[in-house]
Design a protein around this motif. Structure first.
Motif, short mmCIF file in Angstrom:
data_model
loop_
_atom_site.label_atom_id
_atom_site.label_comp_id
_atom_site.label_asym_id
_atom_site.label_seq_id
_atom_site.Cartn_x
_atom_site.Cartn_y
_atom_site.Cartn_z
N SER A 1 0.94 -1.20 0.19
CA SER A 1 0.03 -0.03 0.01
C SER A 1 0.87 1.34 0.02
N GLY A 2 1.86 1.45 -0.82
CA GLY A 2 2.54 2.55 -1.20
C GLY A 2 3.96 2.52 -0.29
N GLN A 3 4.10 1.64 0.55
CA GLN A 3 5.26 1.91 1.63
C GLN A 3 6.27 0.63 0.89
N THR A 4 7.36 1.15 0.40
CA THR A 4 8.60 0.10 -0.30
C THR A 4 9.59 -0.11 0.61
N GLU A 5 10.01 -1.25 0.74
CA GLU A 5 11.11 -1.76 1.70
C GLU A 5 11.83 -2.76 0.93
N GLU A 6 13.30 -2.73 1.34
CA GLU A 6 14.15 -3.75 0.81
C GLU A 6 14.03 -4.92 1.62
N VAL A 7 14.15 -6.15 0.77
CA VAL A 7 13.99 -7.42 1.89
C VAL A 7 15.50 -7.40 2.25
N LYS A 8 15.62 -7.76 3.64
CA LYS A 8 16.75 -7.82 4.30
C LYS A 8 16.96 -9.39 4.73
N SER A 9 15.97 -10.08 4.86
CA SER A 9 15.92 -11.49 5.21
C SER A 9 14.75 -12.23 4.78
N TYR B 1 8.64 -16.04 4.43
CA TYR B 1 8.58 -14.68 5.01
C TYR B 1 9.68 -13.76 4.35
N LEU B 2 9.15 -12.51 4.09
CA LEU B 2 10.13 -11.54 3.54
C LEU B 2 10.05 -10.62 4.62
N PHE B 3 11.28 -9.95 5.06
CA PHE B 3 11.09 -9.09 6.10
C PHE B 3 12.17 -7.88 5.65
N LYS B 4 11.92 -6.83 6.21
CA LYS B 4 12.66 -5.57 5.97
C LYS B 4 13.76 -5.41 7.10
N GLU B 5 13.95 -6.53 8.03
CA GLU B 5 14.89 -6.42 8.99
C GLU B 5 15.72 -7.89 8.82
N ALA B 6 16.82 -7.67 9.25
CA ALA B 6 17.81 -8.83 9.40
C ALA B 6 17.41 -9.77 10.28
N TYR C 1 6.07 -6.95 6.47
CA TYR C 1 6.73 -7.92 6.06
C TYR C 1 5.60 -8.62 5.04
N VAL C 2 5.93 -9.68 4.53
CA VAL C 2 5.16 -10.20 3.40
C VAL C 2 5.35 -11.75 3.64
N ASN C 3 4.27 -12.52 3.66
CA ASN C 3 4.16 -13.99 3.96
C ASN C 3 3.41 -14.78 2.87
N LEU C 4 4.01 -15.69 2.28
CA LEU C 4 3.30 -16.25 1.13
C LEU C 4 3.54 -17.82 1.37
N GLU C 5 2.16 -18.34 1.36
CA GLU C 5 2.13 -19.90 1.51
C GLU C 5 1.90 -20.31 0.03
N ILE C 6 2.66 -21.18 -0.41
CA ILE C 6 2.83 -21.63 -1.87
C ILE C 6 2.64 -22.97 -2.08
N SER C 7 1.82 -23.71 -2.65
CA SER C 7 1.73 -25.04 -2.87
C SER C 7 2.74 -25.44 -3.88
N GLU C 8 3.15 -26.50 -3.82
CA GLU C 8 4.33 -26.94 -4.66
C GLU C 8 4.09 -27.03 -6.20
N SER C 9 2.78 -27.56 -6.65
CA SER C 9 2.24 -27.25 -7.86
C SER C 9 2.32 -25.99 -8.72
N LEU C 10 2.44 -24.91 -7.94
CA LEU C 10 2.63 -23.65 -8.30
C LEU C 10 3.84 -23.30 -8.60
N ASN C 11 4.96 -24.06 -8.36
CA ASN C 11 6.32 -23.53 -8.56
C ASN C 11 6.69 -23.34 -9.89
N GLY C 12 7.06 -22.35 -10.38
CA GLY C 12 7.43 -21.92 -11.71
C GLY C 12 6.47 -21.48 -12.55
N LYS C 13 5.05 -21.36 -11.99
CA LYS C 13 3.79 -21.22 -12.83
C LYS C 13 3.54 -19.71 -12.52
N THR C 14 3.17 -18.92 -13.61
CA THR C 14 2.28 -17.57 -13.26
C THR C 14 0.98 -17.92 -12.84
#
Length: 182
Positions: A37-45, A64-69, A81-94
């Protein structure tokens, strides 16, 4: 002849030096940003859990992607932070994020997106042939491609919600696997 040999050797050394310069080695192996929502951060960990198939659901990773290390999951919830739970079958697919995942087979694919930042807590849950979104918003545009090879993960994600909130991730790096008690 000696000059030609020296020039060839210098060229080979220069080529080897630039070939060994890998951007992924900078900042702990992480490269990319995330915007909530408009706030941009670098992924540190980046940390992830790995889960086997269970109860009709596919095997998945929980990234889990965090702006802190962080080297382990934090005790308190971070403010961004951003959290993504991703099924195995979605690997490499758009994945078209405006459409539910097809749940016609077992094990079932699953995708869960949670982003915290800008004072917002966005949740988008793809399960049981539907899309559940925070505050009854809808996904008006978006796609995600996540690729995993061992601990090396790449995520390209862009989503816009009907309430004006948005999320984007453009990240690649080596994530740290953590143990879970899910």
């Amino acid at each position: 002849m000696k000059k030609i040999f020296t020039l060839c050797l210098a060229g080979a050394l220069a080529l080897a030096a630039t070939a060994c310069d890998d951007d992924d080695d900078k900042d702990g192996g992480y490269s990319g940003k995330m915007t909530v929502s408009g706030q941009t951060e670098e992924v540190k960990s980046a940390l992830y859990y790995e889960y086997a198939a269970d109860g009709g659901d596919e095997a998945e990773i929980d990234l889990y992607l965090f702006k802190e290390a962080f080297s382990a999951m934090p005790n308190a919830e971070p403010s961004f932070y951003v959290n993504l739970e991703i099924s195995e079958s979605l690997n490499g697919k758009t994945v078209d994020l405006t459409k539910p995942l097809s749940q016609g087979s077992t094990p079932r694919p699953y995708l869960y997106i949670n982003a915290v930042g800008s004072g917002k807590d966005l949740v988008i849950d793809y399960y049981d042939n539907k899309i559940d979104v925070t505050d009854d918003a809808t996904v008006t545009a978006g796609s995600m491609t996540a690729t995993r090879n061992g601990d090396n993960i790449t995520v390209k994600l862009s989503v816009t919600l009907s309430d004006g909130n948005s999320l984007s991730v453009d990240w690649k790096g080596k994530a740290t696997k953590v143990t879970s008690q899910k």
